[in-house]
Design a protein around this motif. Structure first.
Motif, PDB file in Angstrom:
ATOM      1  N   LYS A  66     -17.300  -4.965   1.421  1.00 19.80           N
ATOM      2  CA  LYS A  66     -17.192  -3.488   1.627  1.00 19.80           C
ATOM      3  C   LYS A  66     -15.948  -2.792   0.765  1.00 19.80           C
ATOM      4  O   LYS A  66     -14.947  -3.590   0.987  1.00 19.80           O
ATOM      5  N   SER A  67     -16.191  -1.867   0.305  1.00 18.67           N
ATOM      6  CA  SER A  67     -14.975  -1.140  -0.553  1.00 18.67           C
ATOM      7  C   SER A  67     -14.010  -0.681   0.427  1.00 18.67           C
ATOM      8  O   SER A  67     -14.447   0.096   1.266  1.00 18.67           O
ATOM      9  N   ILE A  68     -12.778  -1.128   0.615  1.00 20.74           N
ATOM     10  CA  ILE A  68     -11.846  -0.726   1.520  1.00 20.74           C
ATOM     11  C   ILE A  68     -10.713   0.390   0.712  1.00 20.74           C
ATOM     12  O   ILE A  68      -9.846   0.893   1.478  1.00 20.74           O
ATOM     13  N   PHE A  69     -10.516   0.319  -0.419  1.00 16.56           N
ATOM     14  CA  PHE A  69      -9.731   1.012  -1.316  1.00 16.56           C
ATOM     15  C   PHE A  69     -10.368   1.324  -2.547  1.00 16.56           C
ATOM     16  O   PHE A  69     -10.749   0.570  -3.359  1.00 16.56           O
ATOM     17  N   THR A  70     -10.186   2.538  -3.279  1.00 15.70           N
ATOM     18  CA  THR A  70     -10.600   2.947  -4.449  1.00 15.70           C
ATOM     19  C   THR A  70      -9.419   3.820  -5.014  1.00 15.70           C
ATOM     20  O   THR A  70      -8.884   4.504  -4.704  1.00 15.70           O
ATOM     21  N   SER A  71      -9.182   3.591  -6.387  1.00 13.45           N
ATOM     22  CA  SER A  71      -8.152   4.387  -7.242  1.00 13.45           C
ATOM     23  C   SER A  71      -8.706   4.397  -8.559  1.00 13.45           C
ATOM     24  O   SER A  71      -9.735   3.757  -9.081  1.00 13.45           O
ATOM     25  N   ASP A  72      -7.840   5.328  -9.168  1.00 15.02           N
ATOM     26  CA  ASP A  72      -8.287   5.472 -10.740  1.00 15.02           C
ATOM     27  C   ASP A  72      -7.495   4.652 -11.668  1.00 15.02           C
ATOM     28  O   ASP A  72      -8.087   4.515 -12.777  1.00 15.02           O
ATOM     29  N   THR A  73      -6.439   3.852 -11.209  1.00 16.85           N
ATOM     30  CA  THR A  73      -5.761   3.044 -12.096  1.00 16.85           C
ATOM     31  C   THR A  73      -5.616   1.589 -11.482  1.00 16.85           C
ATOM     32  O   THR A  73      -5.465   1.556 -10.402  1.00 16.85           O
ATOM     33  N   TYR A  74      -5.451   0.619 -12.463  1.00 15.68           N
ATOM     34  CA  TYR A  74      -5.085  -0.653 -11.824  1.00 15.68           C
ATOM     35  C   TYR A  74      -3.686  -0.606 -11.190  1.00 15.68           C
ATOM     36  O   TYR A  74      -3.756  -1.484 -10.216  1.00 15.68           O
ATOM     37  N   GLU A  75      -2.752  -0.095 -11.786  1.00 23.30           N
ATOM     38  CA  GLU A  75      -1.491  -0.083 -11.383  1.00 23.30           C
ATOM     39  C   GLU A  75      -1.458   0.407  -9.746  1.00 23.30           C
ATOM     40  O   GLU A  75      -0.751  -0.231  -8.924  1.00 23.30           O
ATOM     41  N   GLU A  76      -2.275   1.397  -9.576  1.00 26.04           N
ATOM     42  CA  GLU A  76      -2.402   1.963  -8.148  1.00 26.04           C
ATOM     43  C   GLU A  76      -3.003   0.855  -7.046  1.00 26.04           C
ATOM     44  O   GLU A  76      -2.534   0.656  -5.984  1.00 26.04           O
ATOM     45  N   SER A  77      -4.129   0.200  -7.709  1.00 25.53           N
ATOM     46  CA  SER A  77      -4.468  -0.768  -6.948  1.00 25.53           C
ATOM     47  C   SER A  77      -3.586  -2.136  -6.723  1.00 25.53           C
ATOM     48  O   SER A  77      -3.614  -2.372  -5.571  1.00 25.53           O
ATOM     49  N   LEU A  78      -3.020  -2.271  -7.591  1.00 28.96           N
ATOM     50  CA  LEU A  78      -1.929  -3.388  -7.483  1.00 28.96           C
ATOM     51  C   LEU A  78      -0.808  -3.130  -6.134  1.00 28.96           C
ATOM     52  O   LEU A  78      -0.596  -3.883  -5.396  1.00 28.96           O
ATOM     53  N   MET A  79      -0.366  -1.836  -6.335  1.00 34.99           N
ATOM     54  CA  MET A  79       0.519  -1.457  -5.296  1.00 34.99           C
ATOM     55  C   MET A  79      -0.077  -1.437  -4.049  1.00 34.99           C
ATOM     56  O   MET A  79       0.623  -1.681  -3.039  1.00 34.99           O
ATOM     57  N   TRP A  80      -1.202  -0.968  -4.023  1.00 34.40           N
ATOM     58  CA  TRP A  80      -2.023  -1.257  -2.453  1.00 34.40           C
ATOM     59  C   TRP A  80      -1.976  -2.574  -1.978  1.00 34.40           C
ATOM     60  O   TRP A  80      -1.973  -2.809  -0.886  1.00 34.40           O
ATOM     61  N   LEU A  81      -2.333  -3.505  -3.042  1.00 33.30           N
ATOM     62  CA  LEU A  81      -2.379  -5.081  -2.476  1.00 33.30           C
ATOM     63  C   LEU A  81      -1.197  -5.561  -2.066  1.00 33.30           C
ATOM     64  O   LEU A  81      -1.143  -6.455  -1.110  1.00 33.30           O
ATOM     65  N   ARG A  82      -0.041  -5.080  -2.749  1.00 33.39           N
ATOM     66  CA  ARG A  82       1.365  -5.684  -2.492  1.00 33.39           C
ATOM     67  C   ARG A  82       1.843  -5.088  -1.279  1.00 33.39           C
ATOM     68  O   ARG A  82       2.380  -5.284  -0.393  1.00 33.39           O
TER      69      ARG A  82
END
Length: 82
Positions: A66-82
């Motif tokens: 299931k998608s738990i987070f969506t963003s427009d940029t790779y960097e924003e996704s990385l920040m969420w993961l960290r």
């Protein structure tokens, strides 16, 4: 001991007739697997870039991807993961 796979798999007439339907085609451009190994069992998340929309989605393997987070940029996704 090492083993080398044959250069080419033998032809199978059944497999030669198999075609991929549009619903089976890949709909993502790339994926990264993120593992938190300190948990038992390990927590696995997948960062996927959707091919058509270009958006990045973080999917949880423990929730049937299931998608738990969506963003427009790779960097924003990385920040969420960290």
């Amino acid at each position: 001991m090492s083993y080398r796979a044959p250069d080419r798999a033998p032809q199978n007439t059944e497999n030669a007739k198999t075609q991929i339907t549009p619903t089976e085609e890949t709909q993502w451009e790339f994926a990264e697997i993120w593992v938190e190994p300190w948990l038992s069992p390990p927590h696995i998340l997948m960062l996927v870039k959707k091919e058509q929309s270009g958006k990045f989605s973080i999917q949880n393997s423990g929730q049937n991807y299931k998608s738990i987070f969506t963003s427009d940029t790779y960097e924003e996704s990385l920040m969420w993961l960290r």
